[in-house]
Design an enzyme around this catalytic site. Structure first.
Site, short mmCIF file in Angstrom:
data_model
loop_
_atom_site.label_atom_id
_atom_site.label_comp_id
_atom_site.label_asym_id
_atom_site.label_seq_id
_atom_site.Cartn_x
_atom_site.Cartn_y
_atom_site.Cartn_z
N TYR A 14 0.80 -1.22 0.00
CA TYR A 14 0.00 0.00 0.00
C TYR A 14 0.84 1.27 0.00
CZ TYR A 14 -3.61 -3.36 1.32
OH TYR A 14 -4.45 -4.44 1.35
N ASN A 93 23.43 8.24 19.35
CA ASN A 93 22.47 7.20 19.78
C ASN A 93 21.25 7.84 20.45
OD1 ASN A 93 24.00 4.93 18.89
ND2 ASN A 93 25.36 5.22 20.66
N HIS A 168 -33.46 -6.67 12.57
CA HIS A 168 -33.15 -8.02 13.06
C HIS A 168 -33.02 -9.00 11.90
CE1 HIS A 168 -34.24 -6.36 16.96
NE2 HIS A 168 -35.37 -5.95 16.41
N GLN A 244 7.76 15.41 33.09
CA GLN A 244 8.58 15.52 31.89
C GLN A 244 7.72 15.29 30.65
OE1 GLN A 244 11.82 12.65 30.12
NE2 GLN A 244 12.84 13.99 31.60
N SER A 292 -12.22 -13.58 -9.13
CA SER A 292 -11.95 -14.84 -8.45
C SER A 292 -10.96 -15.62 -9.29
CB SER A 292 -13.25 -15.65 -8.28
OG SER A 292 -12.97 -16.98 -7.90
N VAL A 299 -17.83 -10.41 -9.46
CA VAL A 299 -17.38 -9.04 -9.23
C VAL A 299 -17.48 -8.83 -7.72
CG1 VAL A 299 -17.71 -6.60 -9.73
CG2 VAL A 299 -18.30 -8.32 -11.47
N ASN A 300 -16.38 -9.02 -7.03
CA ASN A 300 -16.39 -9.02 -5.56
C ASN A 300 -16.43 -7.60 -4.99
OD1 ASN A 300 -16.24 -11.82 -5.41
ND2 ASN A 300 -14.01 -11.83 -5.48
#
Length: 459
Positions: A14, A93, A168, A244, A292, A299-300
């Site tokens: 990505y 460092n 529901h 701090q 797929s 067509v997902n």
């Protein structure tokens, strides 16, 4: 090919999607913000009558150019100072000390005053709070507003398109597709306002939050007033009491606000997925795309699925961040430092989720035929209207009569008409009942779409 060896998909698969956030939440972005804080603090010190430090206009411009023209070469030099050393400087460092030496490399004459009296957290807390609002305003809020505007546009376009609702998971009073999208647009409006309402606050008060070093050097200076003025000059509110560490309640509030926005969009992702599954929505094909590996016809709803996954990951990260960064042992421990480096990760998953959702919304096409057929084949949904009209006419057993006719049974519109003809009602009421149809029983759904104009996010 480097993206193929990246450990994180954010910098691999990505990478092109997350690139807009790179100036704000990358390590180089944090370095640039640190340089900005250090330089603006140095200039603010020079404006104090108490200090002998003087920086003329040309040097101020040159100093500000260090962060104004900050590039990959600048970031690489800071990293080299930190890990290998450079010139007279041994490896520090320490990332903030490396920034101090980076500035000293260009302006050695100001060496004693760079990072004067500061602790690293003075710089870091301000740097993060300088970067994050820019990421929000330049990338994430435009993402959310684009989704909101898409929803509002389609809500208006499909305000009169009736469809079966489900409560529901069961057939329920019809609605319109536009009204359902309007609900999400209105919810997102409120979420955007919630994000904008968060006020980020910075501290600059030394190693234990007491201004001790500053006070020791210049006891007559009102360092609290100086700190307030400096922090506010960066566009932030001032945190007067801190250890701090700047308490991160403000950042936690921002992350919570994004979680709320993401929860709304997760709800939307899942509803769109279900509408596609029910064939209420079709999707425009992308030329050359494979749905797929084995079923060529598919067509997902991959954009909604991708968005759902990324927003779920974002909320997991945001929840962790909000809970973790508000805690620090005594006056400071460093565990928050490594955790805050993942802020960019959480925001990047947000961004990908928003972009993929927007792509999904751009492909959907309502299947009016399927929606209409579903409504006509579910005539029991007018039962609510029938029993309500009968109640209005004084029929105490209205609910029970419709329940006996419809609950758990397959009924036809003719069954209802037979009931209407058998009722003891006036002819006007009988005509009113006969006029009821599943496809026309959408109440004020179309008009309700106009409510989103009243709920637009504040500018």
């Amino acid at each position: 090919m480097q993206t193929l060896t990246a450990v994180s998909p954010l910098d691999g698969r990505y990478q092109s999607d997350t690139e807009p956030l790179s100036p704000y939440v990358s390590e180089a972005g944090l370095m640039r913000a640190r340089v900005r804080v250090e330089i603006e603090y140095l200039i603010a010190l020079s404006d104090l009558d108490a200090t002998p430090l003087t920086i003329d206009a040309s040097d101020r411009d040159a100093l500000r150019e260090l962060y104004g023209a900050f590039d990959e070469e600048s970031a690489a030099l800071i990293k080299q100072i930190e890990t290998e050393g450079y010139g007279e400087f041994s490896a520090t460092n320490h990332d903030v000390k490396a920034v101090e030496y980076f500035i000293r490399e260009s302006f050695p004459e100001y060496g004693p005053w760079i990072h004067f009296g500061l602790t690293s957290e003075d710089v870091n807390n301000l740097a993060y709070r300088v970067l994050i609002p820019d990421a929000v305003e330049e990338v994430l809020l435009p993402d959310l507003i684009a989704v909101r505007d898409n929803l509002a546009e389609q809500a208006d376009e499909y305000r009169d398109l009736p469809m079966l609702a489900r409560t529901h998971g069961q057939p329920a009073t019809p609605t319109t597709f536009g009204k359902e999208l309007a609900v999400y647009a209105a919810r997102l409006d409120r979420a955007i306002d919630g994000i904008r309402a968060v006020d980020l606050s910075g501290k600059l008060s030394g190693a234990s939050g007491t201004y001790a070093a500053h006070h020791a050097a210049y006891p007559d200076v009102d360092w609290q007033a100086f700190s307030r003025a400096f922090v506010e000059s960066l566009g932030l509110s001032h945190t007067p009491l801190a250890t701090q560490v700047n308490p991160c309640d403000d950042l936690a509030a921002l992350f919570d606000a994004f979680q709320r926005a993401n929860a709304i969009l997760l709800d939307l992702d899942r509803d769109m997925w279900l509408y596609i599954s029910d064939r209420y929505l079709g999707q425009e094909r992308t030329e050359g795309e494979t749905g797929s590996s084995t079923m060529p016809h598919k067509v997902n709803p991959i954009d909604f699925e991708n968005s759902e996954g990324n927003l779920s990951k974002a909320n997991s990260d945001l929840s962790f961040l909000a809970g973790y960064i508000t805690n620090s042992r005594l006056q400071r421990d460093l565990s928050d430092s490594t955790v805050k480096r993942n802020i960019g990760t959480a925001l990047a998953h947000c961004h990908i989720g928003y972009v993929k959702l927007q792509a999904g919304l751009g492909k959907i096409v309502p299947n009016e035929k399927v929606m209409g057929e579903e409504l006509e084949s579910t005539p029991e949904i007018i039962g609510e209207a029938v029993q309500t009209i009968l109640r209005r006419e004084g029929h105490e057993d209205a609910y029970e009569r419709i329940k006996d006719l419809t609950r758990g049974q397959r009924v036809t519109i003719d069954d209802f008409r037979a009931l209407f003809d058998d009722l003891d009602v006036s002819e006007a009421v009988r005509r009113e009942l006969h006029a009821l149809t599943p496809i026309g029983y959408t109440g004020r759904a179309s008009d309700l779409v106009e409510q989103i104009e009243d709920s637009e996010p504040q500018q």
